[in-house]
Design an enzyme around this catalytic site. Structure first.
Site, PDB file in Angstrom:
ATOM      1  CD  GLU A   1      14.129  -0.166   3.253  1.00 19.87           C
ATOM      2  OE1 GLU A   1      13.282  -0.057   4.155  1.00 19.87           O
ATOM      3  OE2 GLU A   1      13.927   0.116   2.065  1.00 19.87           O
TER       4      GLU A   1
ATOM      5  NE  ARG B   1      -1.832  10.795  -4.818  1.00 18.44           N
ATOM      6  CZ  ARG B   1      -1.162  11.188  -4.094  1.00 18.44           C
ATOM      7  NH1 ARG B   1       0.296  11.380  -4.135  1.00 18.44           N
ATOM      8  NH2 ARG B   1      -1.405  11.903  -3.062  1.00 18.44           N
TER       9      ARG B   1
ATOM     10  CE  LYS C   1      11.210  -1.569  -0.185  1.00 17.83           C
ATOM     11  NZ  LYS C   1      11.770  -0.236   0.731  1.00 17.83           N
TER      12      LYS C   1
ATOM     13  CD1 TRP D   1      -4.869   2.161  -1.419  1.00 17.85           C
ATOM     14  CD2 TRP D   1      -5.636   3.417   0.612  1.00 17.85           C
ATOM     15  NE1 TRP D   1      -4.336   1.505  -0.131  1.00 17.85           N
ATOM     16  CE2 TRP D   1      -4.922   2.124   1.251  1.00 17.85           C
ATOM     17  CE3 TRP D   1      -5.979   4.087   1.518  1.00 17.85           C
ATOM     18  CZ2 TRP D   1      -4.573   1.796   2.296  1.00 17.85           C
ATOM     19  CZ3 TRP D   1      -6.033   3.836   2.878  1.00 17.85           C
ATOM     20  CH2 TRP D   1      -5.186   2.733   3.351  1.00 17.85           C
TER      21      TRP D   1
ATOM     22  CG  ASN E   1      -5.906  12.545  -2.182  1.00 18.01           C
ATOM     23  OD1 ASN E   1      -6.050  11.334  -1.414  1.00 18.01           O
ATOM     24  ND2 ASN E   1      -4.492  13.285  -2.166  1.00 18.01           N
ATOM     25  N   GLY E   2      -8.505  12.523   0.184  1.00 17.89           N
ATOM     26  CA  GLY E   2      -8.134  12.905   1.680  1.00 17.89           C
ATOM     27  C   GLY E   2      -9.306  12.246   2.462  1.00 17.89           C
TER      28      GLY E   2
ATOM     29  CG  HIS F   1      17.777 -12.057  24.638  1.00 18.21           C
ATOM     30  ND1 HIS F   1      18.434 -12.574  25.823  1.00 18.21           N
ATOM     31  CD2 HIS F   1      19.150 -11.486  23.656  1.00 18.21           C
ATOM     32  CE1 HIS F   1      19.695 -12.204  25.867  1.00 18.21           C
ATOM     33  NE2 HIS F   1      20.203 -11.652  24.711  1.00 18.21           N
TER      34      HIS F   1
ATOM     35  CB  CYS G   1      -7.418   9.172  -3.577  1.00 19.39           C
ATOM     36  SG  CYS G   1      -8.358   7.832  -2.559  1.00 19.39           S
TER      37      CYS G   1
ATOM     38  CE  LYS H   1       6.937   6.051  -3.974  1.00 16.26           C
ATOM     39  NZ  LYS H   1       7.750   5.073  -3.592  1.00 16.26           N
TER      40      LYS H   1
ATOM     41  CD  GLU I   1       7.449  -1.960   0.720  1.00 11.71           C
ATOM     42  OE1 GLU I   1       6.554  -1.170   0.603  1.00 11.71           O
ATOM     43  OE2 GLU I   1       8.693  -1.397   0.819  1.00 11.71           O
TER      44      GLU I   1
HETATM   45  C1  F6R Z   1       8.374   1.078   1.645  1.00 14.64           C
HETATM   46  C2  F6R Z   1       7.639   2.707   1.463  1.00 14.64           C
HETATM   47  C3  F6R Z   1       6.857   3.369   2.865  1.00 14.64           C
HETATM   48  C4  F6R Z   1       7.413   4.784   2.779  1.00 14.64           C
HETATM   49  C5  F6R Z   1       6.692   5.413   3.805  1.00 14.64           C
HETATM   50  C6  F6R Z   1       6.920   6.975   4.250  1.00 14.64           C
HETATM   51  O1  F6R Z   1       9.010   0.809   0.748  1.00 14.64           O
HETATM   52  O2  F6R Z   1       7.867   3.139   0.369  1.00 14.64           O
HETATM   53  O3  F6R Z   1       7.330   2.496   4.063  1.00 14.64           O
HETATM   54  O4  F6R Z   1       8.683   4.767   2.995  1.00 14.64           O
HETATM   55  O5  F6R Z   1       5.190   5.339   3.659  1.00 14.64           O
HETATM   56  O6  F6R Z   1       6.979   7.725   2.890  1.00 14.64           O
HETATM   57  P1  F6R Z   1       7.114   8.967   2.659  1.00 14.64           P
HETATM   58  O7  F6R Z   1       8.988   8.852   2.352  1.00 14.64           O
HETATM   59  O8  F6R Z   1       6.716   9.477   1.155  1.00 14.64           O
HETATM   60  O9  F6R Z   1       6.935   9.732   3.716  1.00 14.64           O
END
Ligand code: F6R
Length: 613
Positions: free
Chosen positions: A488, A27, A492, A74, A100-101, A511, A2, A608, A495
């Site tokens: 990683e 957010r 990517k 969100w 927010n929270g 395995h 949010c 995010k 998501e």
């Molecule tokens: C993936 C992504 C998430 C963040 C994770 C941690 O692309 O962005 O996996 O890496 O939510 O977020 P931070 O780094 O803000 O703690």
């Protein structure tokens, strides 16, 4: 999750609020709303859907007020709907709140308020807050000198959970009250006007002067001044911070999406992160990091704790600390670490990585380590973020604001910063051959140029994306440090393209998972460690034999084998090769997502900054 925005000043509030919300959509983006005070009445406009839906709601352009609060959601409690969208009002429409929270005890509070005659329209946890404020205003705070603030403070006392709150009232059309606990909130100060936001970039085009509100601190914001109060409502002065980011850092700058822009910003982000910390001539230097060789000699374990992509940066860090510093290093997911009674004491250094610095699990994991006597070091991209206030030490990546939900430049900057930190420790400890360190330093300094080279040659990856975007599953394989890149790369892809993918350590495939390899499946192999080339190649041959189609990302001489596609990347020290190897994989996910016509910057179900558990 949010995002919240607020404005009080002499301009029309609604366009400023809508503009701020559009920056904060990363957010959360399932509903949005604003509330302003028009001639002593609070007017709320809200609906499910994105900010652009809100902008086209009837009457929104006619709002004249110069005080308002806004929210992009969100959903946690209650599905996305008009009723559940913020802002929320009390029953008498006197107090209006965005939040927010999460309020953990909202059921209990709701029952209490219902017993006092209050009604509820939404399924949200937030709706208890304006009603509690109303209740306290007309009961406990009746004769208080500062009655509005007293009512807000009394309501806060009842809440268990996390919150960043903005509150307005038609009884007080000249002020906005804000307070936070475990959720971010900043106040931007300008001449006769003030701005509020969940993050700095959303209001960076209006001001560069910010107050970073602390947990349990209240601010009463007028257009020409701001009063700050501690948790006992004692007034105090607060230091203002000048933030150097340029306003264009939060714009797309001609790129189609933030993610693509951020991928292309990586050379600069890495240059800024290296800054003056690393050079070939002198030992590494972190200006504000007061860690001594004597202290480092007492450490017998490093824990790196983080979530998602930041955790993947930590995995690269493990190899760096173990190889260069000879200190046993463990990496853990923050949500696991905090509940599994990890063995930590004053001989453990716990490093927490978080782009936003607001990730709830990472912050909780940090607090746990402190309770157990470990020293804590935060790595964050956001100045003054929650994690940096909790940790004993903080170092910053200088990637600039990262807006796209999928992390790219923050990841590569995190790995660079950890590499420099590991060299710094190794130099203090004298734990590594000087020539090895010197070569690694040169390789780090050359990274930006090598990334530029990669970014100037994207045709092959673009073409490959066109041929695979309809796939349902993909595999990413790597050994050693390349396994970190595989993880990683796979994250990517999942998501932003919604393609199911798995990352495996290549040697582990036989395995079990090899049962999933069938004709035509796409397998992406990463090969950057000269010691593991033959072994990696044999693992890839095993999947080719079973019908897999391959894409190989490599800087090694792999000969003229039967791989379907090979992307050559510049050579570098294997310890930092994930920084180069991930670039084509970031681009691959991006172009697959574009081919599928998806919203790259705001993938479904994600936000995010994960400020809830
Ligand atoms: C993936 C992504 C998430 C963040 C994770 C941690 O692309 O962005 O996996 O890496 O939510 O977020 P931070 O780094 O803000 O703690």
């Amino acid at each position: 999750m949010c995002g919240i925005v607020g404005y009080i000043g002499n301009k029309k509030a609604s366009p400023i609020l809508l503009n701020g919300l559009s920056y904060l959509e990363y957010r959360g983006y399932d509903s949005a709303g604003i509330a302003v005070i028009e001639v002593n009445d609070i007017v709320v406009k809200k609906d499910k859907g994105r900010v652009k839906n809100l902008s086209s709601l009837n009457g929104i352009n006619e709002l004249k007020s110069s005080i308002g609060i806004a929210h992009t959601r969100w959903a946690t409690h209650g599905k996305p709907s008009m009723e559940n969208s913020h802002p929320h009002m009390d029953n008498s429409s006197t107090f209006c709140v965005v939040h927010n929270g999460i309020i953990e005890n909202y059921n209990e509070l709701k029952e209490f308020l219902i017993s006092k005659g209050y009604n509820f329209i939404s399924q949200t946890d937030t709706e208890v807050i304006p009603n509690l404020i109303h209740y306290h205003y007309y009961n406990k705070c009746k004769s208080s000198e500062n009655r509005f603030l007293c009512a807000v403070k009394s309501a806060i006392n009842d809440l268990v959970g996390s919150y960043a709150l903005e509150i307005i009232s038609n009884l007080y059309p000249d002020r906005i009250i804000v307070v936070r606990k475990d959720s971010p909130l900043v106040i931007g100060k300008s001449e006769n006007e003030n701005y509020i936001s969940s993050d700095i970039p959303a209001i960076l085009s209006y001001t560069k002067n910010f107050y970073l509100l602390d947990d349990n601190e209240f601010a009463v914001i007028y257009n020409d001044h701001i009063d700050f109060f501690d948790e006992n409502l004692c007034m105090h002065n607060k230091e203002i911070k000048n933030i150097e980011w340029s306003a264009s850092a939060a714009d797309k700058n001609g790129f189609e999406d933030y993610m693509l822009k951020e991928i292309y910003e990586q050379p600069q982000a890495i240059r800024e992160t290296i800054g003056t910390k690393l050079s070939n001539e002198t030992s590494c230097l972190f200006d504000d990091l007061k860690i001594s060789a004597d202290y480092l000699k007492t450490i017998n374990k490093i824990y790196i704790v983080a979530c998602g992509t930041a955790m993947h940066a930590g995995l690269v860090g493990k190899t760096l600390f173990e190889k260069l510093c000879k200190i046993q290093t463990e990496v853990d997911i923050a949500s696991e670490f905090r509940y599994r009674n990890p063995i930590i004491d004053d001989k453990t250094l716990c490093i927490y990585i978080s782009q936003s610095g607001e990730t709830a699990d990472t912050i909780a994991a940090l607090k746990l380590a402190k309770l157990n006597g470990a020293r804590t070091l935060a790595i964050s991209n956001v100045i003054g973020s929650s994690i940096t206030r909790e940790a004993d030490y903080t170092i910053y990546t200088h990637a600039g604001p990262e807006i796209a939900v999928a992390s790219t430049k923050a990841y590569t900057s995190q790995v660079v910063l950890i590499a420099i930190l590991a060299i710094f420790f190794a130099e203090l400890l004298g734990s590594c051959d000087k020539n090895i360190i010197s070569e690694l330093k040169s390789d780090i300094i050359e990274l930006p140029i090598k990334i530029e080279e990669l970014l100037n040659n994207v045709d092959k990856i673009k073409e490959f994306a066109k041929t695979v975007y309809t796939q349902k599953d993909m595999f990413f394989l790597g050994r050693g440090i390349d396994y970190c890149t595989a993880m990683e790369g796979s994250l990517k892809l999942k998501e932003i393209s919604y393609i199911h993918s798995e990352a495996y350590a290549s040697g582990e495939l036989k395995h079990g998972p090899i049962a999933l390899i069938e004709n035509g499946i796409i397998v992406i192999g990463i090969i950057t460690d000269s010691n593991l080339v033959e072994k990696s190649i044999s693992n890839l041959q095993e999947v080719i034999t079973r019908g897999a189609k391959t894409l190989i990302i490599t800087n090694q001489n792999i000969g003229n084998l039967n791989f379907d596609n090979v992307i050559n990347i510049p050579s570098t020290n294997a310890l930092i090769s994930p920084i180069l190897a991930i670039i084509p994989l970031q681009l691959l996910s991006y172009y697959i997502s574009k081919n599928k016509g998806l919203d790259v910057d705001k993938p479904r179900n994600l936000a995010k900054s994960v400020t809830v558990e």
